[in-house]
Enzyme design. Structure first.
Site, PDB file in Angstrom:
ATOM      1  N   LYS A   1       0.870  -1.172   0.000  1.00 48.66           N
ATOM      2  CA  LYS A   1       0.000   0.000   0.000  1.00 48.66           C
ATOM      3  C   LYS A   1       0.916   1.233   0.000  1.00 48.66           C
ATOM      4  O   LYS A   1       1.508   1.574   1.024  1.00 48.66           O
ATOM      5  CB  LYS A   1      -0.903  -0.005   1.224  1.00 48.66           C
TER       6      LYS A   1
ATOM      7  N   GLY B   1       6.675   5.371   8.525  1.00 49.18           N
ATOM      8  CA  GLY B   1       5.848   6.568   8.541  1.00 49.18           C
ATOM      9  C   GLY B   1       5.849   7.210   9.912  1.00 49.18           C
ATOM     10  O   GLY B   1       6.778   7.029  10.709  1.00 49.18           O
ATOM     11  N   SER B   2       4.803   7.928  10.219  1.00 50.11           N
ATOM     12  CA  SER B   2       4.752   8.705  11.452  1.00 50.11           C
ATOM     13  C   SER B   2       4.504   7.825  12.669  1.00 50.11           C
ATOM     14  O   SER B   2       3.924   6.735  12.575  1.00 50.11           O
ATOM     15  CB  SER B   2       3.647   9.761  11.360  1.00 50.11           C
ATOM     16  N   THR B   3       4.920   8.334  13.823  1.00 53.37           N
ATOM     17  CA  THR B   3       4.681   7.620  15.078  1.00 53.37           C
ATOM     18  C   THR B   3       3.189   7.494  15.360  1.00 53.37           C
ATOM     19  O   THR B   3       2.716   6.454  15.824  1.00 53.37           O
ATOM     20  CB  THR B   3       5.382   8.354  16.236  1.00 53.37           C
ATOM     21  N   ALA B   4       2.425   8.541  15.061  1.00 55.23           N
ATOM     22  CA  ALA B   4       0.980   8.501  15.324  1.00 55.23           C
ATOM     23  C   ALA B   4       0.314   7.389  14.523  1.00 55.23           C
ATOM     24  O   ALA B   4      -0.504   6.622  15.062  1.00 55.23           O
ATOM     25  CB  ALA B   4       0.351   9.843  14.984  1.00 55.23           C
ATOM     26  N   THR B   5       0.661   7.264  13.243  1.00 55.42           N
ATOM     27  CA  THR B   5       0.089   6.188  12.427  1.00 55.42           C
ATOM     28  C   THR B   5       0.589   4.838  12.912  1.00 55.42           C
ATOM     29  O   THR B   5      -0.167   3.853  12.920  1.00 55.42           O
ATOM     30  CB  THR B   5       0.437   6.392  10.952  1.00 55.42           C
ATOM     31  N   GLY B   6       1.837   4.769  13.324  1.00 56.51           N
ATOM     32  CA  GLY B   6       2.381   3.518  13.846  1.00 56.51           C
ATOM     33  C   GLY B   6       1.605   3.022  15.055  1.00 56.51           C
ATOM     34  O   GLY B   6       1.359   1.819  15.193  1.00 56.51           O
TER      35      GLY B   6
ATOM     36  N   GLU C   1       9.136   1.416  11.395  1.00 54.10           N
ATOM     37  CA  GLU C   1      10.177   2.445  11.328  1.00 54.10           C
ATOM     38  C   GLU C   1       9.448   3.771  11.319  1.00 54.10           C
ATOM     39  O   GLU C   1       8.896   4.191  10.299  1.00 54.10           O
ATOM     40  CB  GLU C   1      11.041   2.245  10.076  1.00 54.10           C
TER      41      GLU C   1
ATOM     42  N   CYS D   1      13.393  10.395   7.381  1.00 54.10           N
ATOM     43  CA  CYS D   1      13.157  10.062   8.788  1.00 54.10           C
ATOM     44  C   CYS D   1      14.440  10.135   9.602  1.00 54.10           C
ATOM     45  O   CYS D   1      14.451  10.650  10.715  1.00 54.10           O
ATOM     46  CB  CYS D   1      12.551   8.659   8.899  1.00 54.10           C
TER      47      CYS D   1
ATOM     48  N   GLU E   1       9.613  17.208  14.885  1.00 51.52           N
ATOM     49  CA  GLU E   1      10.302  16.803  13.660  1.00 51.52           C
ATOM     50  C   GLU E   1       9.833  17.679  12.508  1.00 51.52           C
ATOM     51  O   GLU E   1       8.681  17.589  12.087  1.00 51.52           O
ATOM     52  CB  GLU E   1      10.025  15.326  13.366  1.00 51.52           C
TER      53      GLU E   1
END
Length: 471
Positions: A172, A223-228, A245, A279, A377
């Protein structure tokens, strides 16, 4: 077989305007093509087909899968310029420098490394006739969710090891850069059996559905920490294994009396590679007072003279921000720093004469922790430079972030640098460089920058199911 002018890779992956989503050129905002708009129903079909195709792919064995991966690497190289041009237009990074041509070349190199890395059966216990062996087998279906900043290279980081170990993969891509990934996958699929690799070009709903899908055995996400965090929550439904990551507010520490002329260029590219949209780029720089002014001046001078412009124009090595949202974040953080009294030494403003989303390479001095530009960031062409007097204090500041992807230490004294590096909390700490990755060296974050490792043997094991056979 390479593509011809009448059947370009872009022609192969774009769809009719009435059925697709328009994808703009990052530099000019002109529409370059239309990406398919896949749905969760399409995802279900792709996962089912992947599960059906995977056993035969795994049964080919390592040697045959490695041969196919080498053929894919050859194909990437044969189509390298066309891939680089598409990448430059969609993502925005220039052809030259450590950018689009570099990314395509690295994609081929990582495919070859996945093919060639040996993964041996491990004897974990042996006593007379008793013996226990650890084997690594395919997991099944890997779901790969990629970012927009290095869309081809990071997708290869995810899919090449997964394919090597006998998994099928459903990818995706980011909604911002789907055409690059679709084109890359079309090159892969000239050599892969049907349904072993499928791209599902959808929105965030599709990404969320992959993480929770009962037919997916492993999720790889950059990707982002929030999405992770949301992926972790979703994966509870299927207990899919995870490699995450996530974001990184990477610190650098310049030690006292460092030869600034020897490190200036590496410092600059540590922060500004891919126009700062990386990143593991250098995001905040702590510099000892003995060399502070010299470092600020050296970075500012490079920021003024390094060529920025449209990616297809030869000679440019810095490009635009990839999307409006990121442009807004960068502008907000710089404006906030200025309002706090920080000194903008270079840049600090858009460059509209270059295009809508260009922001000048920016060096900000006389700023402290607590400013949003230091604490958040920025993911753009900006570096805040913070003065310190005590090394212990600099280490404490570097470690104060919730993130821990990468970090760097800069010094004339390698041993002193290593001693500091051992105290910095990050998945990778570089000495006199920042952000360099090697396909043989494990890469991954700590704290809120994720978990799991990629590359080399560690990367192959991460997309495998360990099995112990004892006798």
């Amino acid at each position: 077989m390479t593509t011809t002018e009448s059947t370009t890779l872009l022609d192969r992956v774009t769809v009719a305007p009435e059925t697709g989503r328009p994808i703009p050129d990052a530099a000019t905002r002109e529409i370059i093509g239309h990406a398919p708009v896949h749905t969760v129903t399409d995802l279900d079909a792709a996962v089912a087909a992947a599960r059906a195709a995977q056993p035969a792919w795994a049964a080919l064995g390592h040697e045959e899968r490695s041969r196919i991966l080498h053929a894919i690497a050859d194909e990437i190289e044969a189509n390298a310029e066309e891939l680089a041009v598409l990448l430059s237009r969609e993502q925005g990074k220039p052809l030259d420098g450590p950018n689009a041509r570099f990314e395509v070349g690295a994609s081929a190199a990582w495919v070859r490394n996945a093919a060639d890395t040996a993964i041996e059966t491990e004897v974990v216990f042996e006593d007379g006739p008793a013996r226990s062996e650890l084997h690594y087998e395919a997991l099944g279906v890997v779901g790969a969710i990629g970012p927009w900043n290095w869309p081809m290279m990071i997708t290869v980081w995810q899919i090449a090891p997964a394919l090597r170990m006998g998994n099928a993969v459903v990818v995706k891509p980011s909604e911002y850069t789907p055409l690059s990934v679709l084109a890359l996958a079309s090159v892969f699929n000239r050599h892969l059996p049907a349904d072993v690799l499928t791209v599902v070009s959808g929105d965030r709903e599709v990404g969320a559905a992959i993480a929770a899908h009962p037919g997916v055995d492993k999720i790889m996400f950059t990707g982002s920490t929030a999405t992770g965090r949301r992926i972790v929550e979703s994966s509870a439904n299927n207990l899919a294994r995870l490699t995450l990551e996530l974001g990184g507010n990477d610190p650098g520490i310049v030690l006292p009396d460092t030869d600034v002329s020897a490190i200036a260029e590496n410092l600059f590219w540590g922060a500004f590679i891919n126009t700062g949209q990386t990143c593991a780029a250098l995001k905040r720089l702590y510099v000892h007072e003995s060399v502070y002014d010299e470092v600020v001046d050296a970075l500012a001078e490079l920021a003024r003279v390094i060529p920025m412009g449209r990616g297809l124009e030869e000679g440019n090595v810095l490009g635009p921000l990839q999307n409006e949202q990121q442009f807004g974040i960068v502008a907000r953080l710089v404006d906030d720093a200025r309002s706090r009294g920080a000194r903008v030494v270079s840049g600090g403003e858009p460059a509209p004469e270059l295009g809508p989303l260009f922001y000048r390479a920016t060096v900000v001095a006389d700023i402290e922790d607590g400013a949003a530009l230091v604490d958040e960031e920025q993911f753009g062409p900006v570096i805040p430079v913070v003065k310190y007097t005590d090394v212990d204090d600099a280490i404490a500041r570097a470690n104060a972030s919730s993130q821990g992807l990468g970090a760097s230490v800069w010094s004339n004294d390698p041993e002193a640098a290593v001693e500091v590096a051992r105290r910095v909390q990050a998945g990778t700490v570089w000495i006199n460089q920042h952000g360099a990755v090697n396909p043989n060296v494990p890469f991954g974050g700590t704290k809120a920058s994720g978990y799991g490792h990629e590359f080399g043997v560690h990367g192959l094991k991460a997309v495998s199911s360990p099995k112990v056979i004892s006798r």
